[in-house]
Enzyme design. Structure first.
Site, short mmCIF file in Angstrom:
data_model
loop_
_atom_site.label_atom_id
_atom_site.label_comp_id
_atom_site.label_asym_id
_atom_site.label_seq_id
_atom_site.Cartn_x
_atom_site.Cartn_y
_atom_site.Cartn_z
N GLU A 66 79.58 39.05 98.84
CA GLU A 66 79.89 37.71 99.36
C GLU A 66 79.04 37.36 100.58
O GLU A 66 79.47 36.63 101.48
CB GLU A 66 81.38 37.57 99.65
CG GLU A 66 82.25 37.76 98.43
CD GLU A 66 83.73 37.51 98.66
OE1 GLU A 66 84.10 37.00 99.74
OE2 GLU A 66 84.53 37.84 97.76
N GLU A 121 85.05 42.41 91.76
CA GLU A 121 86.32 42.42 92.47
C GLU A 121 87.26 41.49 91.73
O GLU A 121 86.93 40.32 91.49
CB GLU A 121 86.21 41.89 93.91
CG GLU A 121 86.00 42.89 94.99
CD GLU A 121 86.19 42.27 96.37
OE1 GLU A 121 86.89 41.23 96.48
OE2 GLU A 121 85.61 42.79 97.32
#
Length: 517
Positions: free
Chosen positions: A356, A452
């Site tokens: 991210e 994830e």
């Protein structure tokens, strides 16, 4: 104006440095409407960003980023404080505390570094599967008497056919690489927020430092949501992955992989024996692979040895936890050195550079592309020739020009958490995650993986997405059935050492009990 961002403030409050391996999520309010009903959002507050913007009439606006003062208006909110350093030297900025007593929606500044050229930034991105009308709040700018004001307005947008739409973006033109400021709709939850005292040494003139706030105490979450943190999309049916590139030898089975960080409940490092016990439990649950985020806490030797003992494969990574992922970043360099000095490459199926990092603004697309290229070159010299990727939320893949990034990765990856989508019930989590995977596969036209995904056992509700032990089990089994062979579950155990976050959920993603361990 040259700008830099000091992210150390948040780390100092949390006391975990670069260990915040998951996860931060886009908080946007958007709701699909098929009737005349509105989403109930009107102009709420205005924030004056400054007067040294230049606005060019017409479809394209050009501006120079200005100082970003604390927002003005009816409510004081904890948006990053812009501190100006006019000359080189050492500066100390005092601690600041803001108490928010009710959920507040504001138009907050967001910074991002862009290269020279024309860029479309901000706005609200949504994916629709049929022709529909979307009513949502958007952050935009208005100009009056030479002053640019950021405001939140309700916009009705007609999506004539299925596809991805960005509503009310701002187009900017910059002559040189620049850090620009874009207004973003932001929801501030009740709680106490602190920007701690920071001392920093500045070596350039006219530098602006943004000191972020961190939540240090919030009331118990209410049962009903006040806003949706991501675009409420109906769960999408997955599409066939691209066929023109062969997929690496990844995935397999309904329980492919689990994330793992070798930290005790207090955030200290686990011993090799403790790691061995954890890995044995994960293997006993039927998983074939572990994903680790970085190299701290002797992750490579300890987790690698345990994986070898219990027959597990590894996904390794370089974690970028603060702004600046240039090749000279010392934190990145130390992780790369640890990888080069390790001798367990026969265990590795995938190397992930960044988690991210685009969404959090820690890297530009070009910086991340360069770092992946450098990593590939250096690790090839020590024997790793397997696939590479980076992973991010879907909006980061959609809202950036990632064509160059796609060219240096072997597979595309995203983090997809259905809990943050207010239209998704636990039973539909698998369909939502599969839909997110389908989107990123089309963006890069490469095989895709979810690195994830999970569901928390504690926190507040977002629409029909509520946390809980039973809800987690329902969501996890839904994901397992839909995309278990291409998904990494987050995470093995709860992480009490983390801050709870605005959602109240960040400590509570441990899902080992769902798999019987």
């Amino acid at each position: 104006m040259k700008a830099s961002i000091v992210a150390a403030a948040a780390a100092m409050v949390a006391g975990v440095s670069a260990r915040a391996h998951g996860h931060r999520h886009a908080h946007r309010m958007l709701e699909r409407r098929d009737s005349d009903e509105t989403c109930g959002c009107t102009t709420i507050y205005s924030t004056i960003y400054g007067t040294d913007f230049t606005i060019i009439p017409g479809p394209t606006s050009s501006f120079t980023p200005a100082e970003v003062p604390t927002p003005t208006g009816a409510v004081e909110v904890p948006t990053p404080i812009a501190q100006t350093c006019p000359t080189p030297g050492t500066y100390t900025f005092p601690a600041t505390t803001v108490v928010v007593t009710e959920t507040t929606t504001v138009c907050a500044p967001s910074t991002t570094e862009v290269p020279s050229g024309t860029h479309t930034l901000g706005g609200v991105t949504t994916v629709v599967t049929t022709a529909t009308t979307v009513v949502c709040p958007v952050a935009t700018t208005e100009t009056q008497d030479g002053t640019v004001t950021s405001v939140i307005k309700t916009t009705t947008f007609v999506c004539p056919e299925p596809g991805t739409y960005t509503i009310a973006p701002i187009t900017t033109v910059v002559p040189t690489p620049t850090t620009v400021v874009v207004p973003v709709v932001t929801t501030i939850c009740p709680g106490t927020y602190t920007a701690p005292e920071i001392t920093t040494t500045i070596t350039a003139t006219n530098t602006v430092i943004y000191c972020p706030f961190t939540s240090v105490g919030a009331p118990e979450p209410t049962a009903e949501p006040t806003s949706a943190p991501q675009e409420p999309q109906e769960p999408q049916e997955p599409q066939e992955p691209p066929k023109n590139e062969p997929a690496p030898n990844l995935g397999g089975g309904k329980r492919w992989a689990m994330t793992y960080t070798p930290f005790r409940e207090d955030g200290t490092c686990k011993t090799a024996a403790e790691v061995d016990s954890d890995v044995a439990a994960i293997a006993s649950a039927g998983f074939s692979t572990l994903r680790v985020y970085s190299t701290d806490c002797d992750t490579l030797p300890n987790v690698g040895a345990a994986c070898r003992t219990y027959g597990l494969r590894l996904i390794v990574g370089i974690f970028i936890g603060a702004p600046g992922c240039e090749n000279g970043n010392p934190t990145v360099a130390s992780q790369l050195d640890a990888l080069k000095n390790w001798d367990g490459w026969d265990l590795v199926d995938l190397c992930v550079v960044g988690n991210e990092a685009l969404f959090n603004g820690f890297c530009s697309v070009q910086q991340l592309t360069d770092l992946i290229q450098r990593t590939k070159t250096e690790l090839a010299n020590v024997g790793y020739t397997g696939p590479y990727t980076t992973t991010d939320v879907v909006s980061a893949w959609e809202n950036n020009d990632v064509s160059g990034l796609c060219s240096v990765i072997d597979v595309v990856a995203c983090n997809a958490h259905a809990y943050f989508n207010s239209a998704t019930r636990p039973a539909d989590a698998g369909k939502f995650v599969a839909g997110q995977l389908s989107i990123v596969e089309r963006i890069c036209n490469k095989p895709g993986y979810i690195l994830e995904t999970g569901w928390p056992t504690a926190g507040k509700c977002y629409g029909v997405a509520c946390p809980g032990v039973n809800e987690q089990a329902e969501a996890i089994h839904s994901i397992e059935d839909e995309v278990g062979s291409k998904a990494v579950f987050f995470s093995f155990r709860d992480d009490p050492w983390k801050q709870p976050g605005d959602c109240g959920c960040e400590r509570s993603w441990g899902c080992a009990q769902v798999f019987g361990v």
